[in-house]
Design a protein around this motif. Structure first.
Motif, PDB file in Angstrom:
ATOM      1  N   MET A 310       0.808  -1.209   0.000  1.00  0.00           N
ATOM      2  CA  MET A 310       0.000   0.000   0.000  1.00  0.00           C
ATOM      3  C   MET A 310       0.849   1.270   0.000  1.00  0.00           C
ATOM      4  SD  MET A 310      -2.773   1.447  -0.420  1.00  0.00           S
ATOM      5  CE  MET A 310      -3.844   0.012  -0.446  1.00  0.00           C
ATOM      6  N   PRO A 311       1.877   1.401   0.849  1.00  0.00           N
ATOM      7  CA  PRO A 311       2.743   2.589   0.751  1.00  0.00           C
ATOM      8  C   PRO A 311       3.412   2.707  -0.616  1.00  0.00           C
ATOM      9  CG  PRO A 311       3.125   1.465   2.823  1.00  0.00           C
ATOM     10  CD  PRO A 311       2.247   0.564   2.001  1.00  0.00           C
ATOM     11  N   ALA A 312       3.788   1.580  -1.212  1.00  0.00           N
ATOM     12  CA  ALA A 312       4.399   1.624  -2.541  1.00  0.00           C
ATOM     13  C   ALA A 312       3.410   2.132  -3.583  1.00  0.00           C
ATOM     14  CB  ALA A 312       4.903   0.233  -2.930  1.00  0.00           C
ATOM     15  N   ALA A 313       2.138   1.719  -3.478  1.00  0.00           N
ATOM     16  CA  ALA A 313       1.120   2.195  -4.413  1.00  0.00           C
ATOM     17  C   ALA A 313       0.900   3.695  -4.258  1.00  0.00           C
ATOM     18  CB  ALA A 313      -0.193   1.438  -4.181  1.00  0.00           C
ATOM     19  N   LEU A 314       0.835   4.171  -3.022  1.00  0.00           N
ATOM     20  CA  LEU A 314       0.656   5.606  -2.784  1.00  0.00           C
ATOM     21  C   LEU A 314       1.853   6.400  -3.289  1.00  0.00           C
ATOM     22  CD1 LEU A 314      -0.804   5.443   0.838  1.00  0.00           C
ATOM     23  CD2 LEU A 314      -2.042   6.075  -1.244  1.00  0.00           C
ATOM     24  N   LEU A 315       3.053   5.896  -3.071  1.00  0.00           N
ATOM     25  CA  LEU A 315       4.253   6.603  -3.512  1.00  0.00           C
ATOM     26  C   LEU A 315       4.340   6.643  -5.030  1.00  0.00           C
ATOM     27  CD1 LEU A 315       6.926   7.993  -2.878  1.00  0.00           C
ATOM     28  CD2 LEU A 315       7.992   5.733  -2.668  1.00  0.00           C
ATOM     29  N   ALA A 316       4.067   5.519  -5.683  1.00  0.00           N
ATOM     30  CA  ALA A 316       4.141   5.477  -7.147  1.00  0.00           C
ATOM     31  C   ALA A 316       3.118   6.413  -7.779  1.00  0.00           C
ATOM     32  CB  ALA A 316       3.918   4.048  -7.635  1.00  0.00           C
ATOM     33  N   THR A 317       1.886   6.446  -7.248  1.00  0.00           N
ATOM     34  CA  THR A 317       0.857   7.337  -7.788  1.00  0.00           C
ATOM     35  C   THR A 317       1.211   8.796  -7.547  1.00  0.00           C
ATOM     36  OG1 THR A 317      -0.796   5.621  -7.375  1.00  0.00           O
ATOM     37  CG2 THR A 317      -1.610   7.846  -7.782  1.00  0.00           C
ATOM     38  N   MET A 319       4.172   9.994  -7.374  1.00  0.00           N
ATOM     39  CA  MET A 319       5.249  10.325  -8.309  1.00  0.00           C
ATOM     40  C   MET A 319       4.714  10.515  -9.726  1.00  0.00           C
ATOM     41  SD  MET A 319       8.103   7.617  -6.906  1.00  0.00           S
ATOM     42  CE  MET A 319       9.295   7.990  -8.184  1.00  0.00           C
ATOM     43  N   ALA A 320       3.708   9.716 -10.096  1.00  0.00           N
ATOM     44  CA  ALA A 320       3.209   9.750 -11.477  1.00  0.00           C
ATOM     45  C   ALA A 320       2.339  10.969 -11.752  1.00  0.00           C
ATOM     46  CB  ALA A 320       2.409   8.476 -11.760  1.00  0.00           C
ATOM     47  N   LEU A 321       1.583  11.445 -10.768  1.00  0.00           N
ATOM     48  CA  LEU A 321       0.619  12.518 -10.996  1.00  0.00           C
ATOM     49  C   LEU A 321       1.258  13.811 -11.500  1.00  0.00           C
ATOM     50  CD1 LEU A 321      -2.222  13.593 -10.933  1.00  0.00           C
ATOM     51  CD2 LEU A 321      -2.007  13.966  -8.472  1.00  0.00           C
ATOM     52  N   PRO A 322       2.272  14.378 -10.838  1.00  0.00           N
ATOM     53  CA  PRO A 322       2.865  15.611 -11.366  1.00  0.00           C
ATOM     54  C   PRO A 322       3.558  15.417 -12.706  1.00  0.00           C
ATOM     55  CG  PRO A 322       4.141  14.789  -9.508  1.00  0.00           C
ATOM     56  CD  PRO A 322       2.894  13.974  -9.568  1.00  0.00           C
ATOM     57  N   VAL A 323       4.118  14.236 -12.929  1.00  0.00           N
ATOM     58  CA  VAL A 323       4.773  13.976 -14.211  1.00  0.00           C
ATOM     59  C   VAL A 323       3.749  13.952 -15.345  1.00  0.00           C
ATOM     60  CG1 VAL A 323       6.144  12.322 -15.528  1.00  0.00           C
ATOM     61  CG2 VAL A 323       6.661  12.725 -13.116  1.00  0.00           C
ATOM     62  N   ILE A 376       9.959  -0.800  -0.500  1.00  0.00           N
ATOM     63  CA  ILE A 376       8.885   0.087  -0.954  1.00  0.00           C
ATOM     64  C   ILE A 376       9.384   0.999  -2.063  1.00  0.00           C
ATOM     65  CG2 ILE A 376       7.416   2.011  -0.230  1.00  0.00           C
ATOM     66  CD1 ILE A 376       7.243   0.675   2.524  1.00  0.00           C
ATOM     67  N   LEU A 377      10.584   1.533  -1.930  1.00  0.00           N
ATOM     68  CA  LEU A 377      11.157   2.386  -2.966  1.00  0.00           C
ATOM     69  C   LEU A 377      11.345   1.612  -4.267  1.00  0.00           C
ATOM     70  CD1 LEU A 377      12.436   5.047  -3.893  1.00  0.00           C
ATOM     71  CD2 LEU A 377      14.621   4.229  -2.950  1.00  0.00           C
ATOM     72  N   GLY A 378      11.850   0.386  -4.163  1.00  0.00           N
ATOM     73  CA  GLY A 378      12.045  -0.428  -5.360  1.00  0.00           C
ATOM     74  C   GLY A 378      10.740  -0.712  -6.073  1.00  0.00           C
ATOM     75  N   TRP A 379       9.705  -1.085  -5.329  1.00  0.00           N
ATOM     76  CA  TRP A 379       8.398  -1.314  -5.935  1.00  0.00           C
ATOM     77  C   TRP A 379       7.857  -0.044  -6.591  1.00  0.00           C
ATOM     78  CZ3 TRP A 379       5.653  -4.527  -1.518  1.00  0.00           C
ATOM     79  CH2 TRP A 379       6.045  -5.862  -1.621  1.00  0.00           C
ATOM     80  N   ALA A 380       7.999   1.093  -5.911  1.00  0.00           N
ATOM     81  CA  ALA A 380       7.473   2.345  -6.459  1.00  0.00           C
ATOM     82  C   ALA A 380       8.174   2.724  -7.756  1.00  0.00           C
ATOM     83  CB  ALA A 380       7.616   3.464  -5.422  1.00  0.00           C
ATOM     84  N   LEU A 381       9.495   2.614  -7.801  1.00  0.00           N
ATOM     85  CA  LEU A 381      10.233   2.940  -9.019  1.00  0.00           C
ATOM     86  C   LEU A 381       9.846   2.022 -10.172  1.00  0.00           C
ATOM     87  CD1 LEU A 381      13.834   3.639  -7.654  1.00  0.00           C
ATOM     88  CD2 LEU A 381      12.120   5.303  -8.375  1.00  0.00           C
ATOM     89  N   ALA A 382       9.539   0.770  -9.847  1.00  0.00           N
ATOM     90  CA  ALA A 382       9.194  -0.193 -10.896  1.00  0.00           C
ATOM     91  C   ALA A 382       7.775  -0.025 -11.407  1.00  0.00           C
ATOM     92  CB  ALA A 382       9.372  -1.621 -10.364  1.00  0.00           C
ATOM     93  N   THR A 383       6.932   0.743 -10.700  1.00  0.00           N
ATOM     94  CA  THR A 383       5.510   0.792 -11.058  1.00  0.00           C
ATOM     95  C   THR A 383       4.992   2.187 -11.376  1.00  0.00           C
ATOM     96  OG1 THR A 383       4.981   0.888  -8.687  1.00  0.00           O
ATOM     97  CG2 THR A 383       4.911  -1.277  -9.746  1.00  0.00           C
ATOM     98  N   VAL A 384       5.850   3.189 -11.425  1.00  0.00           N
ATOM     99  CA  VAL A 384       5.385   4.530 -11.803  1.00  0.00           C
ATOM    100  C   VAL A 384       4.720   4.493 -13.178  1.00  0.00           C
ATOM    101  CG1 VAL A 384       6.126   6.873 -12.370  1.00  0.00           C
ATOM    102  CG2 VAL A 384       7.066   5.730 -10.371  1.00  0.00           C
ATOM    103  N   LEU A 391      -3.880   8.114 -15.496  1.00  0.00           N
ATOM    104  CA  LEU A 391      -3.811   9.540 -15.209  1.00  0.00           C
ATOM    105  C   LEU A 391      -3.633  10.354 -16.487  1.00  0.00           C
ATOM    106  CD1 LEU A 391      -1.464   9.402 -12.077  1.00  0.00           C
ATOM    107  CD2 LEU A 391      -3.934   9.751 -12.092  1.00  0.00           C
ATOM    108  N   ARG A 392      -2.737   9.925 -17.333  1.00  0.00           N
ATOM    109  CA  ARG A 392      -2.476  10.686 -18.557  1.00  0.00           C
ATOM    110  C   ARG A 392      -3.659  10.632 -19.508  1.00  0.00           C
ATOM    111  NH1 ARG A 392       2.250   9.117 -22.702  1.00  0.00           N
ATOM    112  NH2 ARG A 392       0.813   7.375 -22.927  1.00  0.00           N
TER     113      ARG A 392
END
Length: 500
Positions: A310-317, A319-323, A376-384, A391-392
């Motif tokens: 769950m923290p990885a999902a929140l972090l990846a999302t 990161m993706a939103l402003p991009v 968590i960081l590894g999962w987030a980087l892999a799923t952005v 979103l796009r």
């Protein structure tokens, strides 16, 4: 995102020039390249054949039980690839389920077609979710205008609907294509040698890490071609309507005589993607039921997985939103470069990404080594990249004039975003969270290398036991992945409300 690239470059160029030439131009590399491209193309074709008609049926027709069918179309994401591969393998052969139950021995599914089937049956929801979101956002006035000008339904679908769906198609194709490039579990079980399989073997079974680094760079180059192709196709495409008025949603098409074929198609998809692994898991559980202690251990292992997912999902999302917003609303060369970089983590093979982060933790940020934060960081980087698609697509369909009107009324950038843009993105954010959460719950190579000592997730438990032939012992944990992930998807989709 550039840390893995730096790691690969550091490892690859430790060899002398002659060694590099020998490694890059090996005859085996051409064989790996052909197999990898064949696999990716086959998976893209099969997933499109499944996802596009399914998304159309649940959004634009009068087919019954569309919400249930939507959930069933997403739940295959909860089936780990290695479980799907074992299910396919378990159909045929001397010890297959057909031979044991019906005394009818089918050929064992393996090789190229086995890998295509295994990957397609659990990755098509990535494309289905993107297409469903785009179809729900289409303005019916576009099709009505085309009909008033005498265009046939076929022409309308080809020239208007497919054109509007292209960003979602490309986003889904890109994610699925990158997934097919980096998958290890399915291709290993199906004995189909591609770049990812060769990379894993080099890392785990040989001391030649430099060759593995060059194989990773070759695979990354293929992924870069995928990413750049999508950018070129969508560069000048504009999908938001420019006229004034209220958007309308098209009335559902009447299936009529196509109702029975539609239900047959849906039934085949559901039975293949969900029924098959469920039957195989039930077979393992009934033939050799594991001890009760295994079932009591499932909730604890699931909670351990969710605490990180769950923290990885929140972090990846996050990161993706402003991009995504930067790339769609403020396009430039820099914005395009930032957007493309978001796919690096997904394009790099998971094992290589994990080793890069281990290298970073050991040499730079030692406080992260062997911690849950690093996983968590590894999962987030892999799923952005997964979070970017929904979103796009939504941002591209929003009228810029809505934000311009807010600015003219005195709202600043922050107020405009949270009061105008964000409400339109809530459903896309939920879809992004669901995609990333389900990915993390069943992710394997990154977890193996980055999880703290003794931190065993559902995915690691299932793979470890199935790889040792302990099918019945792995079944409760595999069933837990499917059950709990399916329920989480159902709850998220239930909050959308009925737009059709």
């Amino acid at each position: 995102m550039v840390v893995p690239l730096g790691y690969l470059g550091l490892r690859a160029f430790q060899a002398d020039p002659q060694t590099v030439m020998d490694l890059v131009f090996r005859e085996r590399n051409l064989h790996l390249l052909i197999n990898t491209l064949k696999l990716s193309f086959g998976v893209l074709v099969v997933t499109t054949i499944i996802a596009l008609p399914l998304a159309w049926l649940v959004t634009r027709t009068d087919m019954g039980h569309r919400r249930l069918l939507t959930i069933l179309g997403v739940v295959p994401l909860a089936v780990p690839g290695y479980v799907m591969a074992y299910a396919l393998i378990g159909i045929g052969g001397h010890y297959g389920i057909t031979a044991q139950l019906f005394d009818w021995q089918l050929p064992r599914i393996q090789g190229y077609w086995g890998a295509v089937a295994g990957l397609s049956l659990y990755t098509f929801p990535y494309l289905f979710l993107n297409l469903r979101s785009a179809l729900l956002g289409l303005d019916a006035s576009l099709e009505e205008s085309a009909r008033s000008m005498g265009h046939s339904e076929t022409a309308i679908f080809r020239r208007i609907i497919l054109s509007q769906l292209m960003p979602s198609l490309m986003a889904g194709w890109l994610v699925i294509g990158l997934y097919a490039l980096g998958d290890f579990g399915v291709v290993a079980l199906m004995r189909y040698e591609v770049f990812s399989y060769a990379i894993f073997n080099q890392y785990s079974g040989a001391f030649d890490r430099i060759y593995a680094a060059w194989l990773s760079l070759m695979l990354l180059a293929i992924a870069l071609v995928f990413v750049m192709s999508e950018s070129v196709i969508l560069r000048r495409r504009r999908l938001a309507s420019t006229g004034r008025g209220v958007e309308r949603h098209a009335p559902p098409h009447q299936l009529g005589k196509w109702r029975i074929p539609a239900w047959v198609f849906v039934s085949v998809v559901v039975l293949a993607s969900l029924g098959l692994p469920v039957v195989i898991l039930a077979y393992w559980l009934l033939m050799a039921p594991p001890p009760l202690s295994f079932f009591l251990e499932v909730p604890l292992v699931f909670a351990r997985s969710a605490v990180a997912a769950m923290p990885a999902a929140l972090l990846a999302t996050a990161m993706a939103l402003p991009v995504a917003y930067l790339a769609v609303r403020h396009p430039s060369r820099m914005a395009n470069a930032v957007e493309r970089s978001a796919y690096i983590g997904y394009a790099i093979p998971p094992l290589t990404l994990a080793l890069a982060l281990v290298f970073l933790a050991l040499n730079t940020v030692t406080v992260l080594y062997q911690t849950l934060a690093l996983l968590i960081l590894g999962w987030a980087l892999a799923t952005v990249a997964l979070a970017m698609g929904p979103l796009r697509s939504t941002l591209m369909q929003m009228r810029p004039s809505m934000e311009e009107a807010a600015h003219s009324l005195g709202h600043g950038p922050s107020s405009t975003f949270f009061n105008v843009v964000f409400p339109h993105l809530r459903k896309s954010i939920l879809a992004a969270l669901a995609l990333v959460f389900l990915f993390c719950m069943k992710e394997l190579p990154i977890t193996f290398l980055l999880a703290p000592t003794g931190y065993t997730t559902l995915a690691v438990t299932v793979f470890s036991r199935t790889s040792e032939g302990m099918m019945a012992e792995a079944a409760p944990f595999a069933a837990a992945i499917m059950l709990f992930s399916g329920l989480s998807v159902a709850l998220i989709l239930n909050r959308e409300g009925d737009r059709h």
